[in-house]
Structures are given as C-alpha cells and as structure tokens.
Design an enzyme around this catalytic site. Structure first.
Site, PDB file in Angstrom:
ATOM      1  N   ARG A 199       6.757 -58.360  71.098  1.00 31.99           N
ATOM      2  CA  ARG A 199       8.150 -58.838  71.720  1.00 31.99           C
ATOM      3  C   ARG A 199       8.736 -60.014  71.142  1.00 31.99           C
ATOM      4  O   ARG A 199      10.064 -60.154  70.883  1.00 31.99           O
ATOM      5  CB  ARG A 199       8.148 -58.185  73.063  1.00 31.99           C
ATOM      6  CG  ARG A 199       9.213 -58.408  74.016  1.00 31.99           C
ATOM      7  CD  ARG A 199       8.357 -57.909  75.958  1.00 31.99           C
ATOM      8  NE  ARG A 199       9.717 -58.409  76.293  1.00 31.99           N
ATOM      9  CZ  ARG A 199       9.176 -59.248  76.945  1.00 31.99           C
ATOM     10  NH1 ARG A 199       9.041 -59.783  76.754  1.00 31.99           N
ATOM     11  NH2 ARG A 199      10.486 -59.165  77.873  1.00 31.99           N
TER      12      ARG A 199
ATOM     13  N   GLN B 142       7.514 -66.380  80.545  1.00 29.96           N
ATOM     14  CA  GLN B 142       7.267 -67.159  80.237  1.00 29.96           C
ATOM     15  C   GLN B 142       7.776 -68.934  80.327  1.00 29.96           C
ATOM     16  O   GLN B 142       8.710 -68.577  80.755  1.00 29.96           O
ATOM     17  CB  GLN B 142       9.072 -67.356  78.400  1.00 29.96           C
ATOM     18  CG  GLN B 142       7.929 -66.532  77.062  1.00 29.96           C
ATOM     19  CD  GLN B 142       8.626 -66.440  76.647  1.00 29.96           C
ATOM     20  OE1 GLN B 142       9.159 -65.642  75.421  1.00 29.96           O
ATOM     21  NE2 GLN B 142       9.214 -68.084  75.579  1.00 29.96           N
TER      22      GLN B 142
ATOM     23  N   GLN C 140      14.832 -53.998  79.230  1.00 27.98           N
ATOM     24  CA  GLN C 140      14.591 -54.854  79.972  1.00 27.98           C
ATOM     25  C   GLN C 140      14.440 -56.040  78.570  1.00 27.98           C
ATOM     26  O   GLN C 140      15.058 -57.149  78.987  1.00 27.98           O
ATOM     27  CB  GLN C 140      13.464 -54.770  80.763  1.00 27.98           C
ATOM     28  CG  GLN C 140      12.894 -56.586  81.108  1.00 27.98           C
ATOM     29  CD  GLN C 140      11.291 -56.464  80.672  1.00 27.98           C
ATOM     30  OE1 GLN C 140      11.272 -57.009  79.597  1.00 27.98           O
ATOM     31  NE2 GLN C 140      10.780 -57.491  81.822  1.00 27.98           N
TER      32      GLN C 140
ATOM     33  N   SER D  56      10.220 -60.951  83.698  1.00 29.67           N
ATOM     34  CA  SER D  56      10.419 -60.597  81.721  1.00 29.67           C
ATOM     35  C   SER D  56       9.306 -60.349  81.892  1.00 29.67           C
ATOM     36  O   SER D  56       8.571 -59.096  82.040  1.00 29.67           O
ATOM     37  CB  SER D  56      11.220 -62.236  81.933  1.00 29.67           C
ATOM     38  OG  SER D  56      11.302 -62.536  80.748  1.00 29.67           O
ATOM     39  N   LEU D  57       8.886 -61.194  80.995  1.00 31.79           N
ATOM     40  CA  LEU D  57       7.444 -60.897  80.141  1.00 31.79           C
ATOM     41  C   LEU D  57       6.700 -60.113  80.798  1.00 31.79           C
ATOM     42  O   LEU D  57       5.731 -59.608  81.116  1.00 31.79           O
ATOM     43  CB  LEU D  57       6.542 -62.195  79.185  1.00 31.79           C
ATOM     44  CG  LEU D  57       5.341 -61.829  79.226  1.00 31.79           C
ATOM     45  CD1 LEU D  57       4.735 -61.053  78.223  1.00 31.79           C
ATOM     46  CD2 LEU D  57       4.920 -63.648  78.606  1.00 31.79           C
TER      47      LEU D  57
ATOM     48  N   HIS E  20      17.329 -61.539  77.329  1.00 32.24           N
ATOM     49  CA  HIS E  20      18.121 -61.007  78.286  1.00 32.24           C
ATOM     50  C   HIS E  20      19.288 -61.034  77.857  1.00 32.24           C
ATOM     51  O   HIS E  20      20.295 -60.033  79.360  1.00 32.24           O
ATOM     52  CB  HIS E  20      17.672 -61.267  79.849  1.00 32.24           C
ATOM     53  CG  HIS E  20      15.437 -60.903  80.122  1.00 32.24           C
ATOM     54  ND1 HIS E  20      15.095 -59.659  80.177  1.00 32.24           N
ATOM     55  CD2 HIS E  20      14.834 -62.041  79.958  1.00 32.24           C
ATOM     56  CE1 HIS E  20      13.910 -59.910  80.401  1.00 32.24           C
ATOM     57  NE2 HIS E  20      13.740 -61.294  79.870  1.00 32.24           N
TER      58      HIS E  20
END
Length: 313
Positions: free
Chosen positions: A115, A10, A249, A90-91, A200
């Site tokens: 998500r 992101q 995660q 991340s993503l 996170h």
C-alpha cells in the site's frame, strides 16, 4: 465500561518505538519476528536502529507502525484488556482490523508495505502535497478547494480530524494556492506538511486499483468486534464491506470525527490509543471533552492504563 481501541496512522513513527515492550514481553518479540519473516527483511532493526530517513519512507513507515500498534494490542490482551469496538486513522484501520480478527497480521503487514509503495508511486515525488488547515470552517475549506480545482488544479479536504483541524491534499501548486487562500480567508494556520504524496486524495486512485488486486489475493474474515470505517464513519463487520472500504479508503477522505462519534454512539466511554504517539487522544479531546483517553506505547503508559482500568472495575 465499553472500551474503544484506536490505532494511529502515518506520522506516529519514531526510531525506537515500543522497544521497551519488545524487551519486556516475549509476545512482542515473537510478533516482530513474524513481521521480519513476512516482509523478507529486518523490520525489527529498522524500527529500533533506523536510520530515521529509511523509517520515514512510506513503504517502511506503514508496516512499522502496524507492527508497533499490533504489538501494543497484544500486550494489552495478555494483560486482560481487549476492545469492544475499534477504529484506526488511515493506515491504522489495518491495525484495527488485525485486532478485530478480520486480517491476519502477516497478510496485513505485507499488504500495507505494498500500500505504501503504491501510494508513493501513484504521484511522482514533488508533484503532490498536503497542508493542515487550523481554525477555518469546513464549508469554507471545501469552497476554496472547489475554486482552486475549477482553475485546473486538484485539491480537496482529505482528513477531517477534529473540530478546527482539516487536512487538504492534491497537486503541489494547488495545495499551496489553497493554503494561501485559506490563510487569507481567516484560517489561524495553514501548515504545509512534509509528506511524500497527497494521501487520501483522488490522485491516489491508481494506488487504490493496485491495492484491490492485492486484497483479492488475501483472506479477509468477518470482524469479531465492530470496526468503524474511515470512508463513511459507520460500523462494519462483514468481510465484503471491509474489503470494499479498504479499497475506497486509499483515495477517499478519512472521516475521523464521524468515526469517533460512531464509537461513542456504540457506547464507548474510554478510548485507548494503541501504538506510538498521542495524536488521536488529542483529536478526541477536541471532538468531545467528555471522552476519557489513554494511550499505550511503552511501559509507563501501559502501567498507567492498566491502573486506570483496575480503578474503574
């Protein structure tokens, strides 16, 4: 020469991303049609026309970036470039797993849509935040986070992006207090980020639990190439490990420095950022100046990357 493909998370989104690839490559047009069918609305229109405020919503941003990144990856494959190892920030880890054949694109795009929804709903809007801390030692950042948390707040280091840049996340007040304390402790900058949730952090645990149920209902396969996991910076290929790490995660720090070093240890010499933006190229230069980085998000960057690999063959 071993190639690492790295996929952005992101923050890389922008209206119009990969549109010239969409116009030039039928494989990209086909992928966006697949995304529209999987999601039940026109992600294509949202990506290319906006409005920006809709694209910026987490549950829209995540499938949009995954689709744009996967589109770039498919163009590279059509041009004869495939990765030896992959990772995503991340993503972006979902994009990496699609590239590695561990997730189908349709399952991945539906999953990251949920998500994003789960992450947004885990903490009410305005009650969580994040800040980028520049130029302060990791130990000092962790020490201040622990001090603020001991006083009743929740704040922790969540993104270890590169030397000199760590992102913290938690409850809004705790993040603000920690950012101010870190500035006083010598940080060059402490930048409060315009995000909708404390990604996170442990505050995302409700999202992780809901995500686990979604992952139970899709097929996850063994990866065909190594993928480095955000949660531990280690290579993973087994479906069971991939699933467990994706659940963790959502509420665990992104260890990007460790991920990059693991890809280097594997033998990757050239890193290609596959998708919108050049954020990961920037991180990698700060991790190790010897890393050669390329990026692919449009026709000019694609041509430059293809020319580079033609020269080194």
């Amino acid at each position: 020469m071993k190639k690492a493909f790295v996929f952005p998370g992101q923050g890389a989104q922008k209206v119009g991303m990969v549109k010239d690839l969409y116009n030039a490559y039928p494989v990209v047009k086909q992928l966006f049609e697949e995304a529209d069918d999987a999601l039940g609305f026109s992600l294509t229109k949202l990506c290319f026309e906006g409005p920006d405020e809709e694209l910026m919503k987490t549950y829209n941003t995540q499938p949009a970036i995954l689709t744009a990144s996967t589109a770039c990856c498919r163009v590279l494959a059509q041009e004869g470039l495939t990765p030896d190892i992959a990772a995503g920030h991340s993503l972006g880890e979902y994009s990496a797993l699609v590239a590695a054949g561990a997730l189908t694109f349709a399952d991945a795009v539906r999953t990251v849509r949920l998500r994003g929804q789960f992450m947004q709903e885990a903490v009410p809007l305005g009650e969580g935040g994040m800040a980028a801390i520049l130029g302060l030692a990791e130990d000092k950042i962790k020490e201040i986070c622990a001090q603020i948390s001991a006083q009743g707040g929740t704040v922790q280091a969540v993104n270890f992006n590169c030397p000199g840049q760590i992102v913290i996340a938690g409850s809004t007040k705790a993040v603000e207090e920690a950012a101010a304390a870190m500035k006083e402790a010598g940080a060059k900058r402490a930048i409060l980020l315009h995000v909708s949730a404390p990604f996170h952090s442990t505050l995302m645990e409700p999202a992780a639990k809901r995500l686990a149920e979604v992952l139970d209902d899709i097929t996850i396969s063994d990866a065909k190439i190594p993928v480095v996991a955000n949660v531990n910076g280690q290579i993973e290929t087994s479906a069971a490990d991939i699933k467990a790490n994706l659940v963790k995660q959502a509420a665990s720090p992104v260890l990007w420095i460790d991920c990059t070093k693991a890809m280097q240890a594997f033998g990757a010499e050239t890193f290609v950022e596959v998708g919108p933006g050049k954020t990961l190229c920037g991180f990698n230069r700060k991790i190790d100046r010897k890393i050669h980085s390329e990026n692919v998000e449009d026709i000019p960057s694609l041509q430059k990357t293809l020319e580079f690999f033609q020269e080194v063959r």
